[in-house]
Design a protein around this motif. Structure first.
Motif: not given
Length: 756
Positions: A701-715
């Motif tokens: 993200x700092x480099x301006x790239x297309x990145x997605x982060x998902x953080x799921x709960x309880x797994x």
């Protein structure tokens, strides 16, 4: 002085928060019960009285530490819309522990006046809760120290040595995390499953270390197996002691054998619930071949590190048979080649499992995405340490680029997808493509991926001290087996691994290349394949075909008896490419989940017999002696604090992991990361690799790239392997499908309907 002021201000400002209210309510219940049982002169009555007071003291000690962490926790998130890091995870674990303890104490309060109230079990439960909060207090003390090491949102204090990591882990009472309250921090649909996994680990360890030592009839072995199961079911403290002992003393071969059970236990029959038209093995004979890229021709070398040239194995899974696809000869494919293709790489700590053990969710993905999936079965450590698996992934990927038409795809969108160790290999593959000017995947999806293979004391890695799927000792030994082979020189820094470089060749070299058989020609012996129904393990794994076949016959009988006694009709297929679940398929999935849940609850006796019969035959090792010594103290109560064994400390402190970006993609240069394709990262808040995912996403993200982060709960880490038997894990798998679909068709991400 400043730390005291922070804690006091935090405590005052959080009096009205839901978390503080829950803590106060718990303390009030403890005080009420302490007063009630202070008048009970029986042994259990006094134990309850002391446990409630101890719990109050533990809550008073831990709350200021929790507050001090909460003040700075947002510094370490990737952004405001995606809260998540190891510090937050521990705060949530603490909140779950309060909820767990409150539930137990309410039961005591409601039943304590009853004439039939039996105090023995509640006494042990409340004592476990007090140990749990006390152990978390120790963890939060370490978290405060870690936070003092870190600045600028960095979760990896790389200037800290292995000694600091070990000092962080010392003194934590692991017993309380693997006994009565094992899995308390996870979602409800997975707690029983994780308890079953822990029970299986304890039972399997006895079968593993006593196989061949205890002679006798099959009846005697089965009887001993049942006795072992009952022993660990009725005595959670004994089970916890056994698991902690295994984690610290069992070698990497035990990890390999235990995780391999996912391929030969009754669960092996579950993937067939999701029917697919194509599921076959492909074996690539090790020969160099030419890859044409634009106006360049590159010779792809054969993987050679450690094992020398040997076949590279793949598994092709497709919901529908497509034109041109391998195995379609003499058949009538109804579908044209798909534009998309998924290159998959499985997890397993670099030492275990295969595409077969991940087939349960891969079949579901192939159906929902309606594109072929080609999964690579790379060689496993410690026999094949780094960079062997990296080399094989490169070789397989280049073959896929050249021959995607044989896999039922036009190759228009090739997406890399993998989990855990496999996800690490896919990131290193992408990095290698960038460096060698080979077209990288059009998109990368990785789940709970370790991006820094180094034992730095990040907060999420402290979660492995309580993780039933990835205990501390297992993680250390698996990573060491892959990154630091015994007797091999350390790899140098930078990008210079043992991986042979790809070489461009000129027109004058083409004549020589023609001498090699084309890996895709009809006359070539470079490519072989066969139906998975024709004993693929003998072809792919070479892990004792006769023994595996015998185990699978037994496993199939158990599956049929306990799970599939009532045959489910396969849901009707849609004639379109729409992968939305129909009512029929949803109903079928729910029915299967109910049956499997019932199976998990009732299979214990049968499973112990299977474990006894299928355990690897091996001679007793020094590590086994340490595990067996635990039997001598099985009647004793667990110590309040369990320190890491000296053997584990010596083992993990005496090796150095090379700083190679192909081993640790987090170490890649900004220049190379700037060339990365769209990357989607999915992880879970309770994963020891959470901080790896957050920090890698931050760099992109700092480099301006297309990145997605998902953080799921309880797994938990590795939840995808439970997607057919847990509603929450299945929902997480569906989110993975959605993220991969967005990579296959970037325009689909703007349609909210695709999330259903």
């Amino acid at each position: 002085m400043m730390e005291i002021e922070i804690e006091e201000n935090c405590a005052q400002s959080n009096d009205q928060t839901p978390e503080k209210k829950a803590v106060n309510e718990l303390k009030d219940m403890c005080l009420d019960n302490a007063q009630y049982f202070s008048k009970d002169s029986s042994e259990n009555g006094q134990r309850l009285y002391n446990s409630f007071l101890t719990l109050i003291d533990a809550l008073d000690l831990i709350w200021p530490k929790v507050c001090s962490i909460k003040i700075r926790v947002t510094e370490f998130d990737i952004d405001e819309t995606t809260p998540g890091n190891g510090y937050r995870s521990f705060i949530n674990v603490f909140n779950m522990s309060v909820t767990y303890a409150s539930g137990l104490i309410r039961n005591v309060t409601s039943q304590r006046s009853s004439a039939s109230f039996e105090k023995t079990l509640p006494t042990k439960d409340i004592e476990t809760c007090s140990h749990l909060i006390s152990s978390l207090d120790t963890c939060f003390g370490h978290l405060q120290t870690m936070m003092s090491w870190m600045s600028d949102g960095n979760l990896f204090p790389e200037h800290k040595s292995m000694d600091e990591m070990i000092s962080v882990c010392r003194g934590i009472n692991q017993y309380c995390f693997y006994g009565r309250c094992v899995g308390f921090q996870f979602c409800q649909s997975l707690r029983a499953i994780l308890q079953f996994v822990s029970l299986s680990m304890a039972i399997f360890s006895e079968a593993y270390y006593t196989q061949g030592l205890n002679s006798g009839s099959l009846f005697a072995k089965a009887k001993n197996s049942v006795v072992t199961a009952v022993k660990y079911i009725l005595d959670p403290e004994l089970r916890a002691r056994r698991i902690v002992n295994i984690s610290e003393n069992a070698d990497v071969d035990f990890c390999k054998s235990f995780w391999f059970l996912s391929e030969c236990t009754p669960m092996n029959g579950l993937p067939s619930v999701v029917g697919v038209d194509v599921c076959q093995a492909i074996s690539l004979t090790p020969q160099p071949f030419a890859l044409e890229i634009d106006d360049r021709i590159i010779e792809v070398p054969v993987p050679s590190s450690y094992l020398g040239p040997k076949p590279v194995h793949l598994r092709l899974i497709s919901y529908k048979l497509r034109r041109g696809m391998l195995g379609s000869k003499n058949k009538a494919p109804s579908e044209p080649p798909a534009d998309g293709l998924i290159v998959h790489c499985h997890g397993g700590g670099f030492v275990s499992q295969s595409s077969k053990s991940h087939e349960s969710y891969l079949r579901d993905w192939a159906k929902r995405l309606n594109v072929p999936i080609i999964s690579v079965d790379y060689s496993l450590a410690p026999e094949a340490p780094f960079p062997r698996a990296h080399e094989e992934m490169l070789y397989a990927y280049c073959w896929i680029l050249k021959n995607h038409h044989l896999l039922g795809s036009t190759g228009k969108r090739i997406i890399a997808a993998g989990d855990s160790a496999g996800a690490n290999l896919l990131l290193s593959l992408t990095l290698k493509c960038v460096n060698e000017n080979i077209p990288p995947p059009h998109g990368v999806f990785v789940a709970y991926v370790p991006t820094l293979i180094k034992f730095v004391p990040s907060p999420s890695r402290l979660l492995c001290m309580m993780d039933p799927m990835l205990p501390f000792g297992f993680m250390m030994r698996c990573l060491k087996a892959y990154a630091c082979p015994i007797g091999q020189p350390e790899l140098g820094g930078g990008y210079h691994s043992d991986t042979e470089s790809f070489e461009e060749i000129s027109e004058s070299d083409l004549d020589e290349l023609q001498a090699h058989k084309s890996p895709v020609s009809d006359a070539s012996d470079t490519l072989t394949y066969g139906s998975l129904t024709s004993n693929p393990e003998e072809e792919i794994d070479g892990k004792g075909a006769e023994e595996i076949e015998k185990n699978e016959i037994y496993a199939t009988r158990i599956v049929q008896e306990y799970i599939l006694s009532t045959k489910e009709a396969e849901p009707p297929r849609s004639s379109t490419a729409d992968d939305t679940c129909t009512e029929s398929s949803t109903s079928t999935m729910e029915s299967v989940q109910l049956k499997v849940t019932d199976f998990v609850a009732n299979i214990k006796g049968q499973f112990t017999k299977f474990l006894k019969e299928s355990a690897d035959r091996k001679k007793k090792t020094p590590k086994e002696s340490a595990v067996q010594n635990e039997h001598e103290t099985q009647g004793r109560s667990p110590a309040p604090h369990k320190k890491l064994s000296s053997s584990l400390l010596e083992e993990v402190c005496n090796f150095s992991v090379p700083r190679d970006p192909y081993l640790s993609p987090y170490l890649a240069s900004d220049e190379d990361l700037n060339m990365f394709p769209t990357t989607k990262i999915l992880t879970v808040e309770l994963d020891p690799c959470l901080d790896d995912c957050v920090m890698f996403a931050k760099r992109l993200k700092r480099l301006g790239k297309d990145v997605t982060l998902d953080i799921l709960q309880g797994l938990p880490h590795g939840f995808l392997n439970f997607s057919l038997i847990s509603e929450d894990a299945h929902a997480g798998s569906k989110l993975c499908v959605q993220r991969i679909r967005e990579l296959l068709d970037p325009e689909s991400s703007v349609n909210p309907a695709n999330l259903t």
